[in-house]
Scaffold this active site. Structure first.
Site, PDB file in Angstrom:
ATOM      1  N   TYR A 194       0.824  -1.216   0.000  1.00 23.59           N
ATOM      2  CA  TYR A 194       0.000   0.000   0.000  1.00 23.59           C
ATOM      3  C   TYR A 194       0.857   1.264   0.000  1.00 23.59           C
ATOM      4  O   TYR A 194       0.457   2.288  -0.523  1.00 23.59           O
ATOM      5  CB  TYR A 194      -0.898   0.038   1.241  1.00 23.59           C
ATOM      6  CG  TYR A 194      -2.290  -0.482   1.011  1.00 23.59           C
ATOM      7  CD1 TYR A 194      -2.499  -1.802   0.630  1.00 23.59           C
ATOM      8  CD2 TYR A 194      -3.395   0.335   1.192  1.00 23.59           C
ATOM      9  CE1 TYR A 194      -3.772  -2.283   0.429  1.00 23.59           C
ATOM     10  CE2 TYR A 194      -4.675  -0.136   0.993  1.00 23.59           C
ATOM     11  CZ  TYR A 194      -4.866  -1.444   0.614  1.00 23.59           C
ATOM     12  OH  TYR A 194      -6.134  -1.909   0.424  1.00 23.59           O
ATOM     13  N   LYS A 235       1.880 -15.306   2.480  1.00 22.38           N
ATOM     14  CA  LYS A 235       2.051 -16.049   1.223  1.00 22.38           C
ATOM     15  C   LYS A 235       3.519 -16.465   1.175  1.00 22.38           C
ATOM     16  O   LYS A 235       4.276 -16.090   0.280  1.00 22.38           O
ATOM     17  CB  LYS A 235       1.635 -15.154   0.040  1.00 22.38           C
ATOM     18  CG  LYS A 235       1.563 -15.857  -1.296  1.00 22.38           C
ATOM     19  CD  LYS A 235       0.429 -16.847  -1.423  1.00 22.38           C
ATOM     20  CE  LYS A 235       0.543 -17.605  -2.740  1.00 22.38           C
ATOM     21  NZ  LYS A 235      -0.444 -18.695  -2.878  1.00 22.38           N
ATOM     22  N   ASP A 247      -4.381 -17.628   0.207  1.00 24.16           N
ATOM     23  CA  ASP A 247      -5.397 -18.229  -0.676  1.00 24.16           C
ATOM     24  C   ASP A 247      -6.199 -19.281   0.091  1.00 24.16           C
ATOM     25  O   ASP A 247      -7.425 -19.350   0.003  1.00 24.16           O
ATOM     26  CB  ASP A 247      -4.762 -18.809  -1.954  1.00 24.16           C
ATOM     27  CG  ASP A 247      -3.551 -19.694  -1.685  1.00 24.16           C
ATOM     28  OD1 ASP A 247      -3.026 -19.690  -0.548  1.00 24.16           O
ATOM     29  OD2 ASP A 247      -3.123 -20.406  -2.617  1.00 24.16           O
ATOM     30  N   ASP A 283      -6.971  -6.327   3.827  1.00 21.42           N
ATOM     31  CA  ASP A 283      -8.014  -5.579   3.118  1.00 21.42           C
ATOM     32  C   ASP A 283      -9.001  -6.556   2.489  1.00 21.42           C
ATOM     33  O   ASP A 283     -10.217  -6.435   2.636  1.00 21.42           O
ATOM     34  CB  ASP A 283      -7.363  -4.703   2.032  1.00 21.42           C
ATOM     35  CG  ASP A 283      -8.391  -3.965   1.202  1.00 21.42           C
ATOM     36  OD1 ASP A 283      -9.327  -3.391   1.790  1.00 21.42           O
ATOM     37  OD2 ASP A 283      -8.271  -3.964  -0.043  1.00 21.42           O
ATOM     38  N   ASP A 297     -13.030  -7.901   4.039  1.00 18.85           N
ATOM     39  CA  ASP A 297     -14.285  -7.780   3.277  1.00 18.85           C
ATOM     40  C   ASP A 297     -14.976  -9.138   3.205  1.00 18.85           C
ATOM     41  O   ASP A 297     -16.185  -9.256   3.368  1.00 18.85           O
ATOM     42  CB  ASP A 297     -14.026  -7.295   1.837  1.00 18.85           C
ATOM     43  CG  ASP A 297     -14.224  -5.794   1.669  1.00 18.85           C
ATOM     44  OD1 ASP A 297     -13.873  -5.047   2.603  1.00 18.85           O
ATOM     45  OD2 ASP A 297     -14.719  -5.373   0.603  1.00 18.85           O
TER      46      ASP A 297
HETATM   47  C1  IPM Z   1     -10.601  -0.281   3.488  1.00 13.60           C
HETATM   48  C2  IPM Z   1     -10.761   0.338   2.129  1.00 13.60           C
HETATM   49  C3  IPM Z   1      -9.534   1.208   1.855  1.00 13.60           C
HETATM   50  C4  IPM Z   1      -8.331   0.300   1.859  1.00 13.60           C
HETATM   51  C5  IPM Z   1      -9.609   2.050   0.565  1.00 13.60           C
HETATM   52  C6  IPM Z   1     -10.831   2.954   0.556  1.00 13.60           C
HETATM   53  C7  IPM Z   1      -8.372   2.848   0.330  1.00 13.60           C
HETATM   54  O1  IPM Z   1     -10.935  -0.640   1.151  1.00 13.60           O
HETATM   55  O2  IPM Z   1     -10.511   0.469   4.478  1.00 13.60           O
HETATM   56  O3  IPM Z   1     -10.583  -1.505   3.573  1.00 13.60           O
HETATM   57  O4  IPM Z   1      -8.011  -0.320   0.833  1.00 13.60           O
HETATM   58  O5  IPM Z   1      -7.684   0.205   2.896  1.00 13.60           O
HETATM   59 MG    MG Z   2     -11.161  -2.584   1.926  1.00 14.20          MG
END
Ligand code: IPM
Ligand code: MG
Length: 354
Positions: free
Chosen positions: A138, A189, A221, A245, A249
């Site tokens: 990042y 990984k 993975d 990240d 999700d």
């Molecule tokens: C998160 C989001 C952010 C990230 C984006 C908006 C930059 O996806 O907080 O998970 O990738 O960290």
């Molecule tokens: Mg995110």
């Protein structure tokens, strides 16, 4: 307790308004807090040409904690990278040294039917994902565009992790596991990446201080697969910025809706930025239908982690559970037999339960 409120874009202002409403109720009840708002993300760009305006950053630095909504939207997608709303959130994480991102994925019993997975797979789920937040690919340099050796254009980024960065996030992982089920899974990984080989070596070294914690390692993975196959095998997961990240999700969706999940991003002194795990949802912005619970629960995390006010945090969480138990649902968690409500009604229900 001084809180900087950065509502941001899309549904950000709508959901943050519900969280600040909840905090104001607690303030009336004796919780000593002050809130001040400032533009951020696309709204920051609109106000001053910068997704993290200097005055907003100053406010955030002076505050004890930051409450964020979400940033981004199609209006800003074509901007150069430095001006995009996402840079606002990345820069504030870096500027404030918020290296530890805590993303719980908790299944509320009332919402088991809202998950896309079978009830027996997800009921009772309670995972904490700890994502390193200020390093990795990042932020790695160099990055950009160049002509490669074959004279072809290429894009490139750099993944690296310094030993100190791995140690401090591993510590957070072990300490968190100590307070929970004493199981820590480090995700990497290692079969492919040098960065991950080093990551694993350091995590194993930190583990020597925590013999009570059962440490395991998993390739990212496989972790992605295990999260949908048998998520209850996990207690605490610790991982790097990029893998975290993606996995956070995925984990959030196990619980039915990403609209339920709060997050905390902490520095070394427990100063924190609190935001829902979801994004700005431009498709439903302004419609009054977004789920405010992730943001309300983020304010509970703020009381717990930055202000050490466990009791007040618990009150907010209990009020959220009560709103759900009454059968109230925003569109993202709606099922037949429940009552569909909008953003504001959900916020009001939490306030009433408080
Ligand atoms: C998160 C989001 C952010 C990230 C984006 C908006 C930059 O996806 O907080 O998970 O990738 O960290
Ligand atoms: Mg995110």
């Amino acid at each position: 307790m001084k809180i900087a409120v950065l509502a941001g874009d899309g549904i950000g202002p709508e959901i943050v308004a519900q969280a600040t409403k909840v905090l104001r109720v607690l303030a009336k009840d004796g919780l000593k807090l002050e809130m001040e708002e400032a533009p951020f993300g696309g709204a920051g760009f609109d106000a001053s040409g910068d997704p993290l305006p200097a005055a907003s950053l100053k406010l955030a630095k002076e505050a004890d904690a930051v409450l964020c909504g979400a940033v981004g939207g199609p209006k800003y997608d074509a901007l150069p990278r430095a001006q995009r709303p996402e840079q606002g959130i990345l820069r504030i994480r870096k500027e404030l040294g918020l290296f530890a991102n805590l993303r719980p994925a908790i299944m509320y019993p009332e919402l088991v039917g809202a998950s896309s997975l079978k009830p027996e797979v997800v009921s009772g789920l309670d995972i904490m994902i700890i994502r390193e937040l200020t390093g990795d690919i990042y932020f790695g340099e160099p990055r950009g565009r160049r002509d490669n050796a074959r004279g072809e254009r290429e894009g490139f980024d750099s993944m690296h992790y310094a030993e100190s960065e791995i140690r401090r996030i591993a510590e957070v992982g072990f300490l968190t596991a100590m307070k929970r089920g004493k199981k820590l899974c480090s995700v990497d990984k290692e079969n492919v990446l040098e960065t991950s080989r080093f990551w694993r070596e350091i995590v194993i070294d930190v583990a020597k201080k925590y013999p009570q914690v059962a440490l395991s390692h998993m390739y990212v993975d496989n972790a992605a697969m295990q999260l949908v196959r048998n998520p209850k095998q996990f207690d605490v997961i610790v991982t790097g910025n990029m893998f975290g990240d993606i996995l956070s999700d995925e984990a959030s969706m196990l619980t039915g809706s990403i609209g339920m999940l709060p997050s905390a991003s902490l520095d070394a002194n427990s100063k924190g930025l609190y935001e829902p795990s979801h994004g700005s949802a431009p498709d439903i912005a302004g419609k009054g239908i977004a789920n405010p619970l992730a943001t309300i629960l983020s304010s509970a995390m703020m009381l717990r982690y930055t202000f050490n006010q466990d009791e007040w945090a618990y009150r907010i969480e209990a009020a959220v559970k009560s709103a759900l138990a009454q059968g109230l649902r925003t569109a993202d968690i709606y099922e037949a037999g429940t009552k569909k409500v909008g953003t504001q009604e959900m916020g009001d229900a939490v306030v009433a339960a408080l």
